[in-house]
Design a protein around this motif. Structure first.
Motif, PDB file in Angstrom:
ATOM      1  N   VAL A   1       0.858  -1.182   0.000  1.00 52.72           N
ATOM      2  CA  VAL A   1       0.000   0.000   0.000  1.00 52.72           C
ATOM      3  C   VAL A   1       0.902   1.243   0.000  1.00 52.72           C
ATOM      4  N   VAL A   2       0.594   2.191  -0.924  1.00 49.13           N
ATOM      5  CA  VAL A   2       1.362   3.432  -0.985  1.00 49.13           C
ATOM      6  C   VAL A   2       0.413   4.614  -0.841  1.00 49.13           C
ATOM      7  N   ALA A   3       0.988   5.757  -0.411  1.00 51.32           N
ATOM      8  CA  ALA A   3       0.193   6.974  -0.255  1.00 51.32           C
ATOM      9  C   ALA A   3      -0.181   7.523  -1.619  1.00 51.32           C
ATOM     10  N   ASN A   4      -1.294   8.222  -1.662  1.00 47.60           N
ATOM     11  CA  ASN A   4      -1.780   8.821  -2.917  1.00 47.60           C
ATOM     12  C   ASN A   4      -1.104  10.171  -3.119  1.00 47.60           C
ATOM     13  N   THR A   5       0.177  10.138  -3.452  1.00 44.55           N
ATOM     14  CA  THR A   5       0.934  11.371  -3.687  1.00 44.55           C
ATOM     15  C   THR A   5       1.677  11.240  -5.003  1.00 44.55           C
ATOM     16  N   SER A   6       2.006  12.395  -5.581  1.00 46.33           N
ATOM     17  CA  SER A   6       2.675  12.386  -6.881  1.00 46.33           C
ATOM     18  C   SER A   6       4.137  11.964  -6.766  1.00 46.33           C
ATOM     19  N   GLU A   7       4.668  11.970  -5.563  1.00 46.95           N
ATOM     20  CA  GLU A   7       6.068  11.602  -5.378  1.00 46.95           C
ATOM     21  C   GLU A   7       6.242  10.101  -5.619  1.00 46.95           C
TER      22      GLU A   7
ATOM     23  N   ILE B   1      -6.270   4.101  -8.418  1.00 42.21           N
ATOM     24  CA  ILE B   1      -6.712   5.226  -7.596  1.00 42.21           C
ATOM     25  C   ILE B   1      -8.191   5.030  -7.265  1.00 42.21           C
ATOM     26  N   PRO B   2      -8.609   5.196  -6.030  1.00 43.64           N
ATOM     27  CA  PRO B   2     -10.032   5.047  -5.683  1.00 43.64           C
ATOM     28  C   PRO B   2     -10.897   6.007  -6.498  1.00 43.64           C
ATOM     29  N   SER B   3     -12.055   5.516  -6.948  1.00 46.12           N
ATOM     30  CA  SER B   3     -12.972   6.368  -7.715  1.00 46.12           C
ATOM     31  C   SER B   3     -13.371   7.599  -6.928  1.00 46.12           C
ATOM     32  N   SER B   4     -13.388   7.483  -5.627  1.00 46.03           N
ATOM     33  CA  SER B   4     -13.803   8.608  -4.787  1.00 46.03           C
ATOM     34  C   SER B   4     -12.831   9.786  -4.891  1.00 46.03           C
ATOM     35  N   GLU B   5     -11.626   9.542  -5.405  1.00 50.88           N
ATOM     36  CA  GLU B   5     -10.648  10.618  -5.525  1.00 50.88           C
ATOM     37  C   GLU B   5     -10.819  11.403  -6.832  1.00 50.88           C
ATOM     38  N   ILE B   6     -11.685  10.924  -7.736  1.00 50.95           N
ATOM     39  CA  ILE B   6     -11.951  11.689  -8.952  1.00 50.95           C
ATOM     40  C   ILE B   6     -12.962  12.780  -8.601  1.00 50.95           C
ATOM     41  N   VAL B   7     -12.561  14.025  -8.805  1.00 54.29           N
ATOM     42  CA  VAL B   7     -13.419  15.158  -8.450  1.00 54.29           C
ATOM     43  C   VAL B   7     -14.459  15.408  -9.539  1.00 54.29           C
ATOM     44  N   SER B   8     -14.009  15.397 -10.801  1.00 51.10           N
ATOM     45  CA  SER B   8     -14.915  15.688 -11.897  1.00 51.10           C
ATOM     46  C   SER B   8     -14.275  15.208 -13.206  1.00 51.10           C
ATOM     47  N   VAL B   9     -15.153  14.989 -14.225  1.00 52.87           N
ATOM     48  CA  VAL B   9     -14.674  14.639 -15.563  1.00 52.87           C
ATOM     49  C   VAL B   9     -15.450  15.476 -16.567  1.00 52.87           C
ATOM     50  N   THR B  10     -14.727  16.132 -17.493  1.00 50.98           N
ATOM     51  CA  THR B  10     -15.376  16.914 -18.540  1.00 50.98           C
ATOM     52  C   THR B  10     -14.840  16.462 -19.896  1.00 50.98           C
TER      53      THR B  10
ATOM     54  N   LEU C   1     -11.053  13.722 -22.881  1.00 49.67           N
ATOM     55  CA  LEU C   1     -11.593  13.798 -21.524  1.00 49.67           C
ATOM     56  C   LEU C   1     -10.593  14.506 -20.614  1.00 49.67           C
ATOM     57  N   ASN C   2     -11.103  15.348 -19.714  1.00 47.37           N
ATOM     58  CA  ASN C   2     -10.289  15.993 -18.697  1.00 47.37           C
ATOM     59  C   ASN C   2     -10.696  15.426 -17.350  1.00 47.37           C
ATOM     60  N   VAL C   3      -9.813  14.653 -16.724  1.00 46.21           N
ATOM     61  CA  VAL C   3     -10.125  13.985 -15.457  1.00 46.21           C
ATOM     62  C   VAL C   3      -9.398  14.733 -14.340  1.00 46.21           C
ATOM     63  N   ILE C   4     -10.180  15.309 -13.434  1.00 41.22           N
ATOM     64  CA  ILE C   4      -9.634  16.062 -12.309  1.00 41.22           C
ATOM     65  C   ILE C   4      -9.688  15.158 -11.081  1.00 41.22           C
ATOM     66  N   PHE C   5      -8.530  14.933 -10.440  1.00 44.23           N
ATOM     67  CA  PHE C   5      -8.534  14.037  -9.285  1.00 44.23           C
ATOM     68  C   PHE C   5      -7.750  14.655  -8.140  1.00 44.23           C
ATOM     69  N   ASN C   6      -8.075  14.157  -6.960  1.00 44.67           N
ATOM     70  CA  ASN C   6      -7.502  14.699  -5.730  1.00 44.67           C
ATOM     71  C   ASN C   6      -6.483  13.712  -5.177  1.00 44.67           C
ATOM     72  N   ALA C   7      -5.244  14.147  -5.001  1.00 40.92           N
ATOM     73  CA  ALA C   7      -4.205  13.351  -4.347  1.00 40.92           C
ATOM     74  C   ALA C   7      -3.887  13.985  -2.991  1.00 40.92           C
ATOM     75  N   ASP C   8      -3.148  13.265  -2.185  1.00 40.72           N
ATOM     76  CA  ASP C   8      -2.850  13.793  -0.857  1.00 40.72           C
ATOM     77  C   ASP C   8      -2.066  15.093  -0.933  1.00 40.72           C
ATOM     78  N   ASP C   9      -1.267  15.257  -1.992  1.00 42.74           N
ATOM     79  CA  ASP C   9      -0.428  16.447  -2.088  1.00 42.74           C
ATOM     80  C   ASP C   9      -0.930  17.467  -3.098  1.00 42.74           C
ATOM     81  N   GLY C  10      -2.202  17.343  -3.512  1.00 51.40           N
ATOM     82  CA  GLY C  10      -2.749  18.364  -4.390  1.00 51.40           C
ATOM     83  C   GLY C  10      -3.749  17.810  -5.401  1.00 51.40           C
ATOM     84  N   VAL C  11      -4.319  18.728  -6.217  1.00 50.36           N
ATOM     85  CA  VAL C  11      -5.299  18.374  -7.236  1.00 50.36           C
ATOM     86  C   VAL C  11      -4.631  18.449  -8.598  1.00 50.36           C
TER      87      VAL C  11
END
Length: 847
Positions: free
Chosen positions: A487-493, A546-555, A587-597
């Protein structure tokens, strides 16, 4: 004129199509061959004289006209339907084509001094059957449009008879390798002479042996040859449709000359016909109450290995020596279902009550008794859960992002390696070892036939999940193994994010329920809208979801798609049925990570194609139903249930057609116009008028019906079989094999009227005995409607014998004691132990 080094006057003219004549000014005349000229046109041609080449224009090659006719036939028979051969020459002396219809023919019998033109229909149909041998006929043939162009010839009539014949070996038909059983139209060449020593051709279109014998004055004897005939040109044709493998012989006798000709040749067994069946196993242990399959190799007489489609539908006798282990009815067959994993294998069902270690020998023979192979089957102990493993179709991930989860499926197998199909006294337990906190899991699975566990990632780290198969009653562990998780943290690093690939979209997929493109659970179930998900990859190439719950929006940048969130997941689907070109949407997928959007783009293709069937399958539930089972075979109890019992004998009582298209959905199955249904006999079923129809009353209601349109479907054997076939315009198919266990209804062999015949008539307690051709299986023993008037013919109705039997108007007269008009009686019935004898006892009489 070109090609001259000096001036010279030439005179030239056409001699024929490819020859010109040139006169030089010194008086020399020469002919030259040139390319073919076109009549009636100016033709530029080239010829060479010495080293010089000349090109001239020929203007006098005139349109061709018939100039002379010659009759080339020298002899005609005293017979009908003959023709005169002829040639026509043009003005250049070359042969030209003139149709017989452009010619007029007259005929005069010089011997009898009579005009016989009336016997001439045309040059190709001359009837001389009314004349006499040695008569001399003067034939005049002229061009109808120009009678000056004519030919006259005297021809002496003869009687021409076959005098000798030599037979050649038969010719192997095209697309065949040898002469075999079942072939028709096999050409046998011959050389024949008439009594004048000229070539002779057997009479054309003689349809059978008798016709050849009559027309050509011969006697023909055939051995192992079904029939013989000639075609329109007089070729000799052999019919081997019912021949057998071995030698065949044709003998021709010509009585007028005494010649006897015998030709013997070999007829081989037909290719592709089963000659050997070899089972892959000599012995097998099968758990009581379970079905097992045995591979087999099937070859024809020439060593060619046959495919299941070439043999699985054949007629074989498969017999068990010990029916208490494997019964002989409905438990032994060669799997006949294409597409099934066991298609073409020997299918064996061991009786549920079979004694452990009891044995039986299964023997496979042909319908004529040829033994193919045997296998010894031993009844094993009842299956028990023994092993647990990750299911082959489990789609899970052991590398998780904090907050994500994954579901793992498991398969529990018995001691024979077969998957446990029903739940018993076992369960699958799950334990996170060493109290690790990186994951949590759902509870234990008490349904070992469909065990699953969901693991949720809670914090970065590692953990191990232990999986155990446990006997519930005493907690005995039968099998176990472990699954490691990271298991790893949801960060871009250290992670690279991307939108998972999305399959090509159907242009109207977001409108599966006709709600103008509003994606909902219906479209998700239909399969046309695709999930949008994000994956992450670490430096070692490990993938994380990535959990679906971390997707903020899709356009998107196009109105060709609709996007919506359904049950916590994001989906995209086509929403413009009118597009005529493939369309790429971003598609533009906006998602939330621990260290930013962050925003990730993904291109997806919307296809212009309409739905096209890719595969068909019959199922026992409507498309999209989880756990729906294939319906590939149905067994109905008897012939009377031919139509009525089709749906009733499917497990759910329903049959549905799933039509999968190129986008993975099933909408085509909603509309009856997208498919056709038909009836096809396999073995022991005939539909005389070939007009039975099959229908799904409403495609996704599941009501499958057969209509015997002309009431002419007949069954000629037990376990007769036919197919219900579904097919689409682009050739995709599926079918259900229907077996009629009791295909032949019993017939009434005899009736005995005990104490009924005679003056006293029938009385209470009298009996009537019926003997049938085979066992009957009555659903009730009630008997009613036994009526007679005085000494009238009796009438008896026996009610509801499992839809097999109705007896009426049997032609044995009997009387009711004291009866004079209309009487009735009732009775009770007793069936013998073998099911073949029914005894009716009269219990009451109404006068």
């Amino acid at each position: 004129m070109r090609g001259f080094k000096y001036t010279e006057q030439l005179f030239f003219s056409a001699i024929n199509k490819t020859t010109i004549e040139v006169t030089f000014d010194n008086g020399d005349v020469k002919q030259y061959t040139v390319d073919a000229m076109t009549p009636g046109e100016d033709n530029e041609v080239t010829f060479t004289e010495g080293e010089q080449e000349f090109t001239v224009t020929v203007t006098d090659y005139a349109a061709l006209v018939a100039s002379t006719i010659e009759i080339t036939t020298n002899r005609l028979q005293v017979a009908p339907s003959q023709s005169l051969a002829y040639t026509v020459l043009d003005q250049y002396g070359e042969e030209m084509t003139v149709a017989g219809s452009a010619l007029t023919v007259t005929a005069y019998n010089n011997t009898t001094k009579t005009n016989v033109t009336t016997t001439v229909t045309n040059i190709g149909n001359i009837d001389m059957s009314g004349q006499t041998a040695n008569d001399v006929i003067k034939f005049t043939v002229y061009l109808t449009a120009n009678p000056d162009v004519k030919a006259i010839k005297d021809i002496t009539l003869t009687t021409i008879a076959l005098a000798s014949i030599t037979l050649n070996d038969p010719t192997v038909p095209a697309n065949a390798e040898r002469i075999t059983v079942g072939q028709t139209g096999v050409v046998m060449g011959y050389t024949a002479k008439d009594d004048n020593g000229d070539a002779y051709t057997l009479t054309a279109s003689s349809a059978n042996k008798a016709a050849i014998e009559t027309n050509d004055g011969v006697e023909i004897d055939l051995t192992n040859i079904t029939g013989i005939s000639t075609d329109a040109s007089g070729k000799l044709l052999l019919n081997l449709s019912s021949s057998t493998a071995g030698d065949a012989k044709i003998k021709i006798t010509i009585p007028s000359t005494g010649q006897i000709v015998i030709k013997t040749f070999k007829v081989n067994a037909a290719a592709g016909v089963v000659a050997t069946m070899t089972l892959a196993e000599e012995a097998k242990t099968i758990a009581a109450g379970t079905t097992a399959y045995v591979d087999m190799t099937v070859e024809d007489n020439y060593g060619k290995v046959l495919k299941p489609a070439d043999y699985a539908g054949g007629t074989y006798n498969i017999i068990s020596s010990n029916p208490s282990v494997v019964a002989n009815a409905g438990t032994l067959l060669i799997n006949p279902t294409p597409g099934n994993a066991n298609f073409g294998k020997l299918e064996i069902l061991v009786a549920p009550g079979a004694t452990k270690d009891a044995k039986t020998t299964i023997t496979i023979t042909s319908s004529t008794g040829t033994v193919y192979d045997t296998i010894t089957v031993t009844a094993g102990a009842a299956p028990v859960a023994t092993k647990v493993a990750i299911a082959a179709n489990s789609k899970h991930n052991t590398n998780l992002i904090v907050g994500s989860d994954t579901t793992i499926g498991f398969t529990v197998t018995d001691q024979y390696g077969n998957a446990i199909a029903s739940d018993g006294p076992y369960q699958v337990n799950y334990t996170v070892l060493n109290s690790a906190t990186a994951i949590t899991k759902t509870g234990n699975s008490t349904n070992e036939s469909a065990a699953t566990v969901t693991v949720t990632a809670t914090e970065a780290g590692t953990a191990t999940l232990k999986v155990e198969l446990v006997k519930t009653s005493d907690s005995t562990v039968k099998d176990y193994f472990s699954i490691p998780f990271t298991v790893v943290a949801n960060t871009s690093e250290g992670l690279t994010y991307a939108v998972a690939d999305i399959a090509t979209l159907y242009k109207a997929g977001a409108d599966a329920d006709a709600d103008d493109g509003d994606i909902n659970a219906t479209e998700v179930a239909a399969g046309y809208v695709k999930e949008i998900s994000i994956t992450a990859t670490d430096a070692n190439g490990n993938n994380y979801t990535i959990p679906s719950s971390e997707i903020v929006s899709v356009t998107s940048d196009s109105t060709a798609v609709d996007i919506a969130k359904v049950a916590g997941k994001w989906y995209v689907g086509g929403t413009d049925a009118a597009i005529t070109e493939d369309t790429t949407v971003t598609l533009n997928v906006i998602f939330n990570a621990d260290d930013g959007v962050s925003t990730i783009t993904k291109n997806v293709l919307v296809s212009k194609e309409d739905l096209k069937a890719q595969s068909l399958a019959f199922k026992d539930a409507a498309y999209g139903t989880a756990g729906a089972n294939d319906v590939t075979a149905i067994t109905i109890p008897n012939a009377a249930g031919y139509a009525a019992d089709i749906a009733a004998n499917v497990g759910t009582g329903k049959v549905y057609l799933w039509i999968k298209d190129q986008f993975g959905g099933y909408l085509l199955g909603d509309t009856a116009a997208n498919f056709n249904l038909g009836f096809a006999s396999i073995n022991g079923v005939t539909d005389a008028a070939d007009d039975d129809s099959v229908a799904l009353a409403a495609p996704q209601v599941g009501s499958l019906t057969i209509t015997d349109t002309s009431s002419d479907v007949t069954f000629t054997k037990e376990n007769a079989s036919f197919r219900i076939v579904a097919y689409t315009a682009n050739g995709k198919t599926a079918y259900i094999t229907v077996t009629v266990a009791d295909g032949i209804a019993p017939t009434l062999d005899s009736v005995t009227l005990a104490d009924v015949a005679g003056g006293a008539g029938a009385e209470v307690d009298d009996t009537i005995t019926f003997v049938f051709s085979e066992a009957i299986d009555p659903a009730t023993t009630a008997v009613a409607g036994l009526t007679a008037g005085g000494a009238a013919v009796g009438n008896l109705d026996i009610l509801d014998f499992a839809n097999e039997l109705a007896i009426g108007d049997f032609a044995t007269p009997f009387a009711i004691a004291g009866g004079s008009g209309s009487e009735a009686m009732t009775g009770s019935a007793q069936l013998s132990a073998d099911g073949k004898t029914l005894t009716v006892t009269i219990t009451a009489i109404t006068l």
